[in-house]
Write an enzyme that holds these catalytic residues in place. Structure first.
Site, short mmCIF file in Angstrom:
data_model
loop_
_atom_site.label_atom_id
_atom_site.label_comp_id
_atom_site.label_asym_id
_atom_site.label_seq_id
_atom_site.Cartn_x
_atom_site.Cartn_y
_atom_site.Cartn_z
N HIS A 1 -36.27 -56.55 12.25
CA HIS A 1 -36.42 -57.99 12.49
C HIS A 1 -37.17 -58.61 11.32
O HIS A 1 -38.22 -58.11 10.90
CB HIS A 1 -37.21 -58.25 13.78
N SER A 2 -36.64 -59.71 10.75
CA SER A 2 -37.32 -60.49 9.73
C SER A 2 -37.72 -59.60 8.55
O SER A 2 -36.88 -59.03 7.89
CB SER A 2 -38.51 -61.21 10.36
N MET A 3 -39.02 -59.48 8.26
CA MET A 3 -39.45 -58.60 7.18
C MET A 3 -38.93 -57.19 7.37
O MET A 3 -38.52 -56.51 6.42
CB MET A 3 -40.99 -58.57 7.10
N ALA B 1 -36.16 -56.36 8.72
CA ALA B 1 -34.75 -56.35 8.32
C ALA B 1 -34.65 -56.16 6.82
O ALA B 1 -33.77 -55.43 6.32
CB ALA B 1 -34.07 -57.63 8.76
N HIS C 1 -36.93 -67.72 15.91
CA HIS C 1 -37.02 -66.58 14.99
C HIS C 1 -37.28 -65.27 15.72
O HIS C 1 -36.77 -64.22 15.32
CB HIS C 1 -38.13 -66.86 13.97
#
Length: 288
Positions: free
Chosen positions: A98-100, A102, A259
């Site tokens: 997820h996010s960072m 990812a 997010h």
């Protein structure tokens, strides 16, 4: 139910939350910036037949901080993931980020494509980049800001609930239930109040970032299937649109939500369903 355990790399402890069937397909989960392994709780509850292993990345959750003065570069997380895969004695793994997280998963898969069977990415694809010609200014600004931030100290919250309220109303808002999940692992209590466990150095700007061409080189090596789930109210498709055509095995889904949509009940149900469908009949990862 989950279990927590730790392993050591270069004298640092990294913490892990593990859910599901110990004999199920192993999936390594990598959280976002200033989050922790608990961010995968809702997905784990909906995927009881896999072995979901969520890592607290360095400086987050219950993992040790990096040594004082050492920056938090994203590629150092890639090295920690490699150590984790080796600790598990797995030849190939599946990654969920997820996010960072990812971005870390994408870099790992680009560096070691032979060791990654599939990617599941949630509202994130690659790390933040910096055009090569802007790097001198980026470096100067980051060093000056970093010097100022290094003189800051953490201020405690009077109560756990006050910290939950702050997390609910942060840059990326989350529900009360989601904030409580994250902060059960993300706070520590001392005599004068509640403090974030995350390293304050994580808030310092990056001195060096990869440029667009370097990131594209990693994406070109993603020959494995990639499921990318983007949030309508998340980081924005503009961040990833130019990169979508670089991966032959990419499958894009867009869901309503923010997010942290994997911490929203309806979106988590849908994401877990997609993951489960793609893992149905998948061969378990092989030990190294």
């Amino acid at each position: 139910m989950h279990r927590c355990w730790q392993f050591e790399i270069h004298g640092r402890r990294l913490a892990v939350m593990e859910w599901g069937d110990p004999n199920g397909t192993p999936v390594i989960a990598l959280h976002g910036w200033l989050d922790n392994a608990a961010s995968f709780t809702l997905l784990a509850r909906r995927l009881p037949h896999i072995r979901l292993l969520a890592l607290d990345m360095a400086g987050h959750g219950l993992s040790d901080h990096r040594p004082a003065g050492q920056p938090y570069y994203i590629w150092d997380n890639v090295a920690d993931v490699l150590a984790f895969v080796d600790e598990l004695a797995l030849e190939r793994v599946l990654l969920l980020g997820h996010s960072m997280g990812a971005g870390v998963a994408t870099l790992f898969a680009g560096a070691f494509p032979e060791r990654v069977g599939r990617l599941f990415l949630v509202d994130g694809l690659t790390p933040l980049d910096c055009p090569a010609e802007q790097l001198p200014e980026q470096m100067a600004e980051a060093l000056l800001k970093g010097a100022r931030l290094s003189r800051r100290s953490l201020r405690p919250y009077a109560s756990f609930e006050q910290a939950v309220e702050a997390r609910m109303n942060g840059r990326w808002p989350v529900s009360r239930k989601a904030a409580s999940l994250l902060l059960e692992r993300g706070l520590r209590q001392e005599a004068d109040g509640w403090y974030w466990r995350s390293d304050l150095a994580l808030t310092q700007p990056s001195v060096v970032r990869l440029c667009e061409q370097q990131i594209a080189a990693f994406l070109h090596r993603l020959t494995m299937p990639v499921l990318l789930v983007m949030a309508e109210q998340g980081i924005g498709m503009a961040r990833v649109e130019s990169q979508l055509g670089l991966m032959p095995g990419l499958e894009l889904k867009i869901l309503a939500g923010g997010h942290h949509l994997h911490l929203e009940q309806e979106a988590a149900e849908q994401i877990a369903g997609w993951i489960g469908e793609r893992l149905a009949g998948a061969a378990p990862a092989r030990p190294g």
